[in-house]
Design an enzyme around this catalytic site. Structure first.
Site, mmCIF file in Angstrom:
data_model
loop_
_atom_site.group_PDB
_atom_site.id
_atom_site.type_symbol
_atom_site.label_atom_id
_atom_site.label_comp_id
_atom_site.label_asym_id
_atom_site.label_seq_id
_atom_site.Cartn_x
_atom_site.Cartn_y
_atom_site.Cartn_z
ATOM 1 N N PRO A 77 7.926 -2.141 12.209
ATOM 2 C CG PRO A 77 7.394 -2.036 14.486
ATOM 3 C CD PRO A 77 8.117 -1.295 13.395
ATOM 4 N NE ARG A 132 -0.346 -14.158 7.216
ATOM 5 C CZ ARG A 132 0.235 -15.149 7.831
ATOM 6 N NH1 ARG A 132 -0.461 -15.932 8.636
ATOM 7 N NH2 ARG A 132 1.515 -15.374 7.696
ATOM 8 C CB CYS A 139 -16.555 -22.246 -6.045
ATOM 9 S SG CYS A 139 -18.218 -21.913 -5.490
ATOM 10 N NE ARG A 162 4.510 -11.735 9.999
ATOM 11 C CZ ARG A 162 3.923 -12.261 8.927
ATOM 12 N NH1 ARG A 162 2.817 -12.966 9.068
ATOM 13 N NH2 ARG A 162 4.442 -12.109 7.718
HETATM 14 N N1 LLP Z 1 8.645 -2.518 5.869
HETATM 15 C C1 LLP Z 1 8.537 -2.904 4.577
HETATM 16 C C2 LLP Z 1 9.234 -2.140 3.553
HETATM 17 C C3 LLP Z 1 7.768 -4.028 4.238
HETATM 18 O O1 LLP Z 1 7.672 -4.420 2.977
HETATM 19 C C4 LLP Z 1 7.097 -4.758 5.266
HETATM 20 C C5 LLP Z 1 6.280 -5.925 4.948
HETATM 21 C C6 LLP Z 1 7.226 -4.296 6.588
HETATM 22 C C7 LLP Z 1 8.015 -3.175 6.853
HETATM 23 C C8 LLP Z 1 6.553 -4.969 7.752
HETATM 24 O O2 LLP Z 1 7.008 -6.275 7.943
HETATM 25 P P1 LLP Z 1 6.461 -7.132 9.188
HETATM 26 O O3 LLP Z 1 6.984 -6.491 10.448
HETATM 27 O O4 LLP Z 1 4.974 -7.102 9.132
HETATM 28 O O5 LLP Z 1 6.999 -8.494 8.960
HETATM 29 N N2 LLP Z 1 1.285 -10.741 3.642
HETATM 30 C C9 LLP Z 1 2.402 -11.460 4.210
HETATM 31 C C10 LLP Z 1 3.448 -10.506 4.752
HETATM 32 C C11 LLP Z 1 3.978 -9.515 3.726
HETATM 33 C C12 LLP Z 1 4.991 -8.546 4.291
HETATM 34 C C13 LLP Z 1 5.295 -7.474 3.320
HETATM 35 N N3 LLP Z 1 6.171 -6.427 3.771
HETATM 36 C C14 LLP Z 1 1.878 -12.414 5.281
HETATM 37 O O6 LLP Z 1 0.672 -12.456 5.533
HETATM 38 O O7 LLP Z 1 2.642 -13.199 5.854
#
Ligand code: LLP
Length: 418
Positions: A275, A313, A344, A277
Protein backbone atom coordinates in the site's frame (compact mmCIF):
# COMPACT_ATOMS: atom_id res chain seq x y z
CA UNK A 1 -7.11 5.52 6.18
CA UNK A 2 -7.02 7.79 9.13
CA UNK A 3 -6.84 11.51 9.23
CA UNK A 4 -5.86 13.49 12.28
CA UNK A 5 -7.10 16.82 10.96
CA UNK A 6 -10.10 18.54 12.46
CA UNK A 7 -11.53 22.00 12.94
CA UNK A 8 -11.68 23.54 16.39
CA UNK A 9 -13.00 27.04 16.95
CA UNK A 10 -12.70 27.82 13.26
CA UNK A 11 -9.04 26.69 13.18
CA UNK A 12 -7.78 23.64 11.30
CA UNK A 13 -5.58 21.48 13.52
CA UNK A 14 -3.40 18.49 12.71
CA UNK A 15 -3.06 16.42 15.86
CA UNK A 16 -2.63 19.23 18.43
CA UNK A 17 -0.95 21.78 16.17
CA UNK A 18 -2.76 24.56 14.32
CA UNK A 19 -1.96 24.57 10.62
CA UNK A 20 -1.86 28.39 10.64
CA UNK A 21 0.93 28.25 13.20
CA UNK A 22 2.87 25.91 10.92
CA UNK A 23 2.44 28.28 7.98
CA UNK A 24 3.56 31.20 10.17
CA UNK A 25 6.59 29.38 11.52
CA UNK A 26 7.86 27.48 8.49
CA UNK A 27 6.43 29.50 5.60
CA UNK A 28 4.39 28.38 2.61
CA UNK A 29 4.06 26.37 0.51
CA UNK A 30 4.81 23.38 2.70
CA UNK A 31 3.69 19.80 3.03
CA UNK A 32 2.64 18.73 6.53
CA UNK A 33 2.32 15.11 7.61
CA UNK A 34 0.88 13.56 10.75
CA UNK A 35 3.04 10.87 12.35
CA UNK A 36 0.05 9.53 14.27
CA UNK A 37 -2.01 9.15 11.09
CA UNK A 38 0.82 7.20 9.43
CA UNK A 39 1.02 4.90 12.42
CA UNK A 40 -2.74 4.37 12.54
CA UNK A 41 -2.79 3.57 8.83
CA UNK A 42 -0.04 0.99 9.21
CA UNK A 43 -1.80 -0.58 12.18
CA UNK A 44 -5.03 -0.76 10.18
CA UNK A 45 -3.28 -3.12 7.76
CA UNK A 46 -1.61 -5.19 10.47
CA UNK A 47 -4.88 -5.58 12.37
CA UNK A 48 -6.86 -6.43 9.25
CA UNK A 49 -4.32 -9.12 8.29
CA UNK A 50 -3.64 -10.60 11.71
CA UNK A 51 -5.44 -13.87 10.99
CA UNK A 52 -2.98 -14.80 8.21
CA UNK A 53 0.82 -14.62 7.85
CA UNK A 54 1.49 -11.29 6.17
CA UNK A 55 4.02 -8.61 5.33
CA UNK A 56 3.04 -4.99 4.74
CA UNK A 57 5.47 -3.43 2.26
CA UNK A 58 4.78 0.30 2.13
CA UNK A 59 5.09 1.63 -1.46
CA UNK A 60 7.87 4.18 -1.00
CA UNK A 61 6.98 6.01 -4.22
CA UNK A 62 3.89 7.56 -2.64
CA UNK A 63 5.96 9.54 -0.12
CA UNK A 64 9.65 8.84 0.25
CA UNK A 65 10.74 11.37 2.87
CA UNK A 66 13.20 9.56 5.13
CA UNK A 67 11.34 10.62 8.27
CA UNK A 68 8.15 9.05 6.89
CA UNK A 69 10.07 5.86 6.14
CA UNK A 70 11.72 5.96 9.56
CA UNK A 71 8.34 6.26 11.31
CA UNK A 72 7.10 3.17 9.49
CA UNK A 73 10.36 1.19 9.79
CA UNK A 74 10.18 1.65 13.58
CA UNK A 75 6.86 -0.21 13.57
CA UNK A 76 8.36 -3.14 11.67
CA UNK A 77 6.92 -2.17 8.31
CA UNK A 78 8.44 -3.56 5.09
CA UNK A 79 8.94 -1.57 1.90
CA UNK A 80 8.15 -1.81 -1.79
CA UNK A 81 10.82 0.03 -3.79
CA UNK A 82 11.24 0.80 -7.49
CA UNK A 83 14.75 2.23 -7.70
CA UNK A 84 18.15 2.25 -6.05
CA UNK A 85 17.31 5.75 -4.80
CA UNK A 86 14.35 4.38 -2.89
CA UNK A 87 16.49 1.50 -1.61
CA UNK A 88 19.09 3.88 -0.17
CA UNK A 89 16.35 5.96 1.46
CA UNK A 90 14.88 2.88 3.16
CA UNK A 91 18.30 1.80 4.43
CA UNK A 92 19.08 5.28 5.78
CA UNK A 93 15.69 5.30 7.50
CA UNK A 94 16.49 2.04 9.28
CA UNK A 95 14.33 -0.26 7.16
CA UNK A 96 15.00 -3.99 7.36
CA UNK A 97 16.42 -5.20 3.98
CA UNK A 98 14.84 -8.60 4.44
CA UNK A 99 11.41 -6.90 4.32
CA UNK A 100 12.03 -5.11 0.99
CA UNK A 101 10.41 -6.10 -2.29
CA UNK A 102 11.80 -4.53 -5.45
CA UNK A 103 9.18 -3.69 -8.10
CA UNK A 104 9.52 -1.87 -11.40
CA UNK A 105 9.95 -2.89 -15.00
CA UNK A 106 13.32 -1.30 -15.78
CA UNK A 107 15.74 -2.43 -13.12
CA UNK A 108 19.40 -1.95 -14.09
CA UNK A 109 22.26 -4.36 -13.31
CA UNK A 110 23.64 -1.82 -10.81
CA UNK A 111 20.33 -1.69 -8.99
CA UNK A 112 20.09 -5.47 -8.91
CA UNK A 113 23.63 -5.71 -7.65
CA UNK A 114 23.08 -3.34 -4.72
CA UNK A 115 19.80 -5.03 -3.79
CA UNK A 116 21.51 -8.46 -3.84
CA UNK A 117 24.33 -7.13 -1.65
CA UNK A 118 21.97 -5.88 1.05
CA UNK A 119 19.83 -9.04 0.89
CA UNK A 120 16.33 -7.90 -0.03
CA UNK A 121 13.33 -10.17 0.39
CA UNK A 122 12.42 -10.46 -3.26
CA UNK A 123 12.71 -9.03 -6.80
CA UNK A 124 9.34 -8.64 -8.53
CA UNK A 125 10.40 -9.58 -12.06
CA UNK A 126 8.49 -8.08 -14.98
CA UNK A 127 10.06 -9.66 -18.10
CA UNK A 128 12.13 -12.62 -19.26
CA UNK A 129 15.01 -10.31 -20.19
CA UNK A 130 15.03 -8.93 -16.66
CA UNK A 131 15.03 -12.48 -15.28
CA UNK A 132 18.10 -13.39 -17.39
CA UNK A 133 19.98 -10.25 -16.35
CA UNK A 134 19.16 -10.91 -12.70
CA UNK A 135 20.39 -14.50 -12.98
CA UNK A 136 23.65 -13.29 -14.55
CA UNK A 137 24.12 -10.52 -11.97
CA UNK A 138 23.55 -12.97 -9.11
CA UNK A 139 25.89 -15.53 -10.70
CA UNK A 140 28.72 -12.96 -10.83
CA UNK A 141 28.30 -12.52 -7.10
CA UNK A 142 27.91 -16.19 -6.31
CA UNK A 143 24.43 -15.46 -4.91
CA UNK A 144 20.88 -16.65 -5.55
CA UNK A 145 18.33 -13.95 -6.33
CA UNK A 146 14.93 -14.44 -4.64
CA UNK A 147 12.17 -13.70 -7.16
CA UNK A 148 8.50 -13.54 -7.81
CA UNK A 149 7.04 -12.96 -11.26
CA UNK A 150 4.75 -9.96 -11.57
CA UNK A 151 1.84 -11.23 -13.58
CA UNK A 152 -0.67 -9.16 -15.44
CA UNK A 153 -4.03 -10.74 -14.58
CA UNK A 154 -6.06 -8.72 -17.13
CA UNK A 155 -8.43 -7.39 -14.50
CA UNK A 156 -10.11 -4.02 -14.90
CA UNK A 157 -9.32 -1.94 -11.82
CA UNK A 158 -11.91 0.65 -12.92
CA UNK A 159 -9.66 3.59 -12.18
CA UNK A 160 -8.02 6.48 -14.10
CA UNK A 161 -6.29 5.10 -17.25
CA UNK A 162 -2.92 6.59 -16.19
CA UNK A 163 -2.96 4.62 -12.95
CA UNK A 164 -4.48 1.36 -14.16
CA UNK A 165 -1.81 -1.28 -14.58
CA UNK A 166 -3.48 -4.69 -14.73
CA UNK A 167 -4.98 -4.73 -18.22
CA UNK A 168 -3.54 -6.66 -21.16
CA UNK A 169 -2.62 -3.45 -22.99
CA UNK A 170 -0.66 -2.04 -20.01
CA UNK A 171 3.15 -2.20 -20.03
CA UNK A 172 3.37 -3.98 -16.67
CA UNK A 173 3.98 -7.57 -15.72
CA UNK A 174 3.88 -10.83 -17.67
CA UNK A 175 0.64 -12.08 -19.17
CA UNK A 176 -0.79 -14.48 -16.61
CA UNK A 177 -1.25 -17.08 -19.36
CA UNK A 178 2.47 -17.03 -20.14
CA UNK A 179 3.59 -16.96 -16.53
CA UNK A 180 3.87 -20.75 -16.19
CA UNK A 181 6.50 -20.88 -18.96
CA UNK A 182 8.47 -18.06 -17.36
CA UNK A 183 8.36 -19.77 -13.95
CA UNK A 184 9.65 -22.97 -15.55
CA UNK A 185 12.51 -21.01 -17.13
CA UNK A 186 13.22 -19.37 -13.78
CA UNK A 187 13.26 -22.78 -12.07
CA UNK A 188 15.97 -23.93 -14.47
CA UNK A 189 18.25 -20.94 -13.75
CA UNK A 190 21.04 -21.72 -11.32
CA UNK A 191 21.10 -18.34 -9.55
CA UNK A 192 17.40 -17.73 -9.22
CA UNK A 193 15.35 -18.79 -6.24
CA UNK A 194 11.58 -18.69 -6.79
CA UNK A 195 9.84 -17.43 -3.64
CA UNK A 196 6.58 -15.86 -4.72
CA UNK A 197 4.01 -14.51 -7.13
CA UNK A 198 3.31 -10.82 -7.58
CA UNK A 199 0.78 -8.46 -9.05
CA UNK A 200 -0.39 -4.83 -8.91
CA UNK A 201 -3.48 -3.86 -10.85
CA UNK A 202 -3.70 -0.11 -10.34
CA UNK A 203 -4.23 2.70 -7.90
CA UNK A 204 -7.16 4.51 -6.26
CA UNK A 205 -9.34 1.42 -6.64
CA UNK A 206 -12.61 1.97 -4.82
CA UNK A 207 -14.20 -1.45 -5.32
CA UNK A 208 -13.37 -4.78 -3.77
CA UNK A 209 -14.18 -6.96 -6.77
CA UNK A 210 -10.99 -6.24 -8.79
CA UNK A 211 -8.91 -7.43 -5.82
CA UNK A 212 -11.03 -10.54 -5.33
CA UNK A 213 -10.87 -11.44 -9.04
CA UNK A 214 -7.12 -10.88 -9.04
CA UNK A 215 -6.54 -13.01 -5.95
CA UNK A 216 -8.57 -15.85 -7.45
CA UNK A 217 -6.44 -15.77 -10.60
CA UNK A 218 -3.21 -15.61 -8.62
CA UNK A 219 -4.16 -18.59 -6.47
CA UNK A 220 -5.19 -20.63 -9.51
CA UNK A 221 -1.73 -20.00 -10.93
CA UNK A 222 -0.11 -20.84 -7.58
CA UNK A 223 -1.95 -24.19 -7.62
CA UNK A 224 -0.83 -24.96 -11.16
CA UNK A 225 2.75 -24.08 -10.21
CA UNK A 226 2.50 -26.33 -7.21
CA UNK A 227 1.44 -29.24 -9.43
CA UNK A 228 4.60 -28.56 -11.46
CA UNK A 229 6.72 -28.78 -8.33
CA UNK A 230 7.17 -25.03 -7.94
CA UNK A 231 6.09 -24.01 -4.45
CA UNK A 232 5.63 -20.41 -3.41
CA UNK A 233 6.26 -18.83 -0.03
CA UNK A 234 4.22 -15.74 -0.70
CA UNK A 235 1.55 -14.12 -2.85
CA UNK A 236 1.80 -10.35 -3.32
CA UNK A 237 -1.42 -8.57 -4.32
CA UNK A 238 0.24 -5.15 -4.70
CA UNK A 239 -1.22 -1.86 -3.56
CA UNK A 240 -4.04 0.24 -4.93
CA UNK A 241 -6.62 0.70 -2.18
CA UNK A 242 -8.57 3.86 -2.81
CA UNK A 243 -8.92 6.73 -0.36
CA UNK A 244 -11.58 9.39 0.03
CA UNK A 245 -10.68 12.64 -1.74
CA UNK A 246 -14.24 13.89 -2.25
CA UNK A 247 -17.26 11.74 -1.60
CA UNK A 248 -16.12 8.42 -3.05
CA UNK A 249 -17.75 5.55 -1.20
CA UNK A 250 -14.58 3.76 -0.23
CA UNK A 251 -14.03 0.62 1.78
CA UNK A 252 -11.99 0.46 4.95
CA UNK A 253 -8.71 -1.46 4.85
CA UNK A 254 -10.43 -4.08 6.95
CA UNK A 255 -13.28 -4.44 4.43
CA UNK A 256 -10.90 -4.86 1.51
CA UNK A 257 -8.87 -7.44 3.39
CA UNK A 258 -11.94 -9.31 4.61
CA UNK A 259 -12.89 -9.77 0.96
CA UNK A 260 -9.53 -11.33 0.10
CA UNK A 261 -8.56 -13.30 3.19
CA UNK A 262 -11.20 -16.07 2.93
CA UNK A 263 -9.59 -17.09 -0.37
CA UNK A 264 -6.34 -17.71 1.50
CA UNK A 265 -7.87 -19.78 4.28
CA UNK A 266 -5.97 -23.00 4.87
CA UNK A 267 -3.15 -21.91 2.57
CA UNK A 268 0.40 -21.45 3.70
CA UNK A 269 1.50 -18.59 1.43
CA UNK A 270 2.27 -15.35 3.25
CA UNK A 271 0.19 -12.45 1.93
CA UNK A 272 2.23 -9.42 0.91
CA UNK A 273 0.54 -6.06 0.30
CA UNK A 274 2.16 -2.93 -1.14
CA UNK A 275 0.00 0.00 0.00
CA UNK A 276 1.10 3.53 -0.80
CA UNK A 277 -1.74 6.02 -1.09
CA UNK A 278 -3.85 4.42 1.64
CA UNK A 279 -0.95 4.87 4.08
CA UNK A 280 0.00 8.45 3.27
CA UNK A 281 -2.65 10.41 1.33
CA UNK A 282 -4.88 11.39 4.22
CA UNK A 283 -1.93 11.74 6.57
CA UNK A 284 -0.75 14.86 4.75
CA UNK A 285 -1.78 18.30 3.49
CA UNK A 286 -0.25 21.06 1.41
CA UNK A 287 -0.40 24.56 2.88
CA UNK A 288 -0.39 27.50 0.50
CA UNK A 289 -0.89 31.25 0.87
CA UNK A 290 -3.31 33.31 -1.19
CA UNK A 291 -1.10 35.86 -2.97
CA UNK A 292 -3.82 37.62 -4.92
CA UNK A 293 -7.54 37.50 -5.33
CA UNK A 294 -8.23 38.22 -8.97
CA UNK A 295 -11.76 38.89 -10.11
CA UNK A 296 -12.48 38.78 -13.84
CA UNK A 297 -15.72 39.08 -15.76
CA UNK A 298 -16.04 35.30 -15.95
CA UNK A 299 -14.30 33.94 -12.92
CA UNK A 300 -12.74 34.56 -9.54
CA UNK A 301 -9.22 33.33 -9.10
CA UNK A 302 -7.36 32.73 -5.86
CA UNK A 303 -3.74 32.93 -6.99
CA UNK A 304 -1.76 30.92 -4.46
CA UNK A 305 1.97 30.38 -3.90
CA UNK A 306 1.82 26.61 -4.63
CA UNK A 307 1.64 25.42 -8.20
CA UNK A 308 1.54 22.37 -10.45
CA UNK A 309 5.28 21.87 -9.92
CA UNK A 310 4.58 21.41 -6.18
CA UNK A 311 1.41 19.30 -6.59
CA UNK A 312 0.85 17.81 -10.03
CA UNK A 313 -2.17 15.57 -9.42
CA UNK A 314 -4.95 18.04 -10.34
CA UNK A 315 -3.18 19.06 -13.57
CA UNK A 316 -2.08 15.57 -14.59
CA UNK A 317 -5.09 13.46 -13.62
CA UNK A 318 -7.78 16.12 -13.19
CA UNK A 319 -7.73 14.88 -9.60
CA UNK A 320 -10.21 16.52 -7.25
CA UNK A 321 -8.63 17.47 -3.94
CA UNK A 322 -10.42 19.32 -1.16
CA UNK A 323 -9.37 22.90 -0.40
CA UNK A 324 -10.29 24.77 2.75
CA UNK A 325 -9.21 27.95 4.45
CA UNK A 326 -7.23 27.02 7.58
CA UNK A 327 -9.13 29.71 9.48
CA UNK A 328 -12.84 30.19 9.03
CA UNK A 329 -13.45 33.72 7.74
CA UNK A 330 -16.72 34.73 9.30
CA UNK A 331 -16.81 38.25 7.89
CA UNK A 332 -15.93 37.29 4.36
CA UNK A 333 -18.44 36.51 1.62
CA UNK A 334 -18.35 33.04 0.12
CA UNK A 335 -17.61 32.99 -3.62
CA UNK A 336 -16.70 30.48 -6.30
CA UNK A 337 -12.98 30.40 -7.02
CA UNK A 338 -10.47 28.60 -9.17
CA UNK A 339 -7.39 28.06 -7.00
CA UNK A 340 -4.45 28.53 -9.35
CA UNK A 341 -0.68 28.72 -9.07
CA UNK A 342 1.85 31.16 -10.51
CA UNK A 343 3.17 28.78 -13.22
CA UNK A 344 2.76 30.00 -16.78
CA UNK A 345 0.32 27.35 -17.99
CA UNK A 346 -3.47 27.30 -17.99
CA UNK A 347 -3.19 23.72 -16.75
CA UNK A 348 -1.68 25.03 -13.54
CA UNK A 349 -4.45 24.74 -11.01
CA UNK A 350 -5.00 23.04 -7.67
CA UNK A 351 -8.78 23.22 -7.63
CA UNK A 352 -11.58 24.53 -9.82
CA UNK A 353 -14.98 26.06 -9.00
CA UNK A 354 -14.79 25.85 -5.23
CA UNK A 355 -16.89 27.73 -2.74
CA UNK A 356 -14.42 29.57 -0.53
CA UNK A 357 -14.22 32.59 1.71
CA UNK A 358 -10.78 33.97 1.06
CA UNK A 359 -8.81 37.15 1.19
CA UNK A 360 -5.24 37.88 0.24
CA UNK A 361 -2.79 36.58 2.83
CA UNK A 362 -5.02 33.69 3.91
CA UNK A 363 -3.57 30.21 4.21
CA UNK A 364 -5.35 27.45 2.31
CA UNK A 365 -5.08 23.75 3.05
CA UNK A 366 -5.11 21.20 0.21
CA UNK A 367 -6.26 17.93 1.74
CA UNK A 368 -5.15 14.34 1.08
CA UNK A 369 -1.83 15.56 -0.27
CA UNK A 370 0.42 13.15 1.62
CA UNK A 371 0.61 10.67 -1.29
CA UNK A 372 2.05 11.47 -4.71
CA UNK A 373 2.52 15.10 -3.69
CA UNK A 374 6.05 16.16 -2.87
CA UNK A 375 7.49 13.08 -4.61
CA UNK A 376 6.04 14.24 -7.95
CA UNK A 377 7.22 17.83 -7.54
CA UNK A 378 9.71 19.48 -9.87
CA UNK A 379 11.60 22.72 -10.34
CA UNK A 380 9.49 23.80 -13.33
CA UNK A 381 9.57 27.60 -13.73
CA UNK A 382 12.72 27.48 -11.54
CA UNK A 383 10.65 27.19 -8.42
CA UNK A 384 12.56 25.76 -5.44
CA UNK A 385 11.01 22.65 -3.96
CA UNK A 386 8.96 23.24 -0.83
CA UNK A 387 9.56 22.28 2.79
CA UNK A 388 8.13 19.17 4.46
CA UNK A 389 7.04 19.19 8.09
CA UNK A 390 6.08 16.29 10.37
CA UNK A 391 3.63 16.85 13.21
CA UNK A 392 3.68 14.59 16.24
CA UNK A 393 1.14 15.42 18.97
CA UNK A 394 1.96 19.04 19.90
CA UNK A 395 5.33 19.26 18.09
CA UNK A 396 6.28 20.01 14.51
CA UNK A 397 9.62 19.13 12.90
CA UNK A 398 11.19 20.16 9.63
CA UNK A 399 11.83 16.89 7.81
CA UNK A 400 12.96 18.55 4.61
CA UNK A 401 14.23 22.09 4.30
CA UNK A 402 12.88 24.35 1.63
CA UNK A 403 15.26 24.33 -1.31
CA UNK A 404 17.41 27.46 -1.61
CA UNK A 405 18.14 29.39 -4.79
CA UNK A 406 21.76 28.17 -4.57
CA UNK A 407 20.55 24.57 -4.46
CA UNK A 408 18.29 25.22 -7.43
CA UNK A 409 21.26 25.65 -9.80
CA UNK A 410 23.66 23.35 -7.97
CA UNK A 411 25.46 21.15 -10.47
CA UNK A 412 24.83 23.45 -13.44
CA UNK A 413 27.80 25.01 -15.25
CA UNK A 414 28.33 27.99 -17.49
CA UNK A 415 30.24 27.26 -20.68
CA UNK A 416 33.85 28.45 -20.59
CA UNK A 417 34.33 31.99 -22.01
CA UNK A 418 35.19 31.80 -25.72
N1 LLP B 1 3.02 -1.41 -6.00
C1 LLP B 1 3.34 -1.07 -7.27
C2 LLP B 1 4.08 -2.02 -8.08
C3 LLP B 1 2.94 0.17 -7.79
O1 LLP B 1 3.24 0.50 -9.04
C4 LLP B 1 2.21 1.08 -6.97
C5 LLP B 1 1.79 2.38 -7.47
C6 LLP B 1 1.92 0.68 -5.65
C7 LLP B 1 2.34 -0.57 -5.20
C8 LLP B 1 1.17 1.56 -4.68
O2 LLP B 1 -0.13 1.81 -5.10
P1 LLP B 1 -1.12 2.67 -4.16
O3 LLP B 1 -1.40 1.85 -2.93
O4 LLP B 1 -0.42 3.94 -3.83
O5 LLP B 1 -2.31 2.90 -5.00
N2 LLP B 1 0.78 9.17 -9.14
C9 LLP B 1 -0.52 8.54 -9.18
C10 LLP B 1 -0.47 7.14 -8.61
C11 LLP B 1 0.53 6.22 -9.30
C12 LLP B 1 0.60 4.84 -8.69
C13 LLP B 1 1.73 4.07 -9.25
N3 LLP B 1 1.97 2.77 -8.68
C14 LLP B 1 -1.51 9.43 -8.44
O6 LLP B 1 -1.13 10.48 -7.92
O7 LLP B 1 -2.72 9.15 -8.41
Amino acid sequence: MHSTIYRDNGQLLMEKVSLQSIADKFGTPCYVYSKTALELNYHAYVNALKSHPHLVCYAVKSNSNIAVLQSLAKLGCGFDIVSIGELERVLIAGGNPSKIVFSGLGKTADEMSRALDVGIHCFNVESESELRLLNKTAEEKGLKAPISIRVNPDVNAKTHPYISTGLKEDKFGIDINQALDVYQDAASMSNINIVGLDCHIGSQIVEKSPFVDTMKRLLELADTLNEQGITLNHVDIGGGLGVRYQNESIQSVDQYMRAILPLLEGRSETLIVEPGRSMTANAGVLLTEVLYVKVTEHKNFAVVDAAMNDMLRPSLYQAWMDVQNVETNVNQQEKTYDVVGPVCESGDFLAKSRQLTVKEGDCLCLFSAGAYGFVMSSNYNSRPRVAEIMVNEDSAFVIRQRETLEELIKGEHLLPEQ
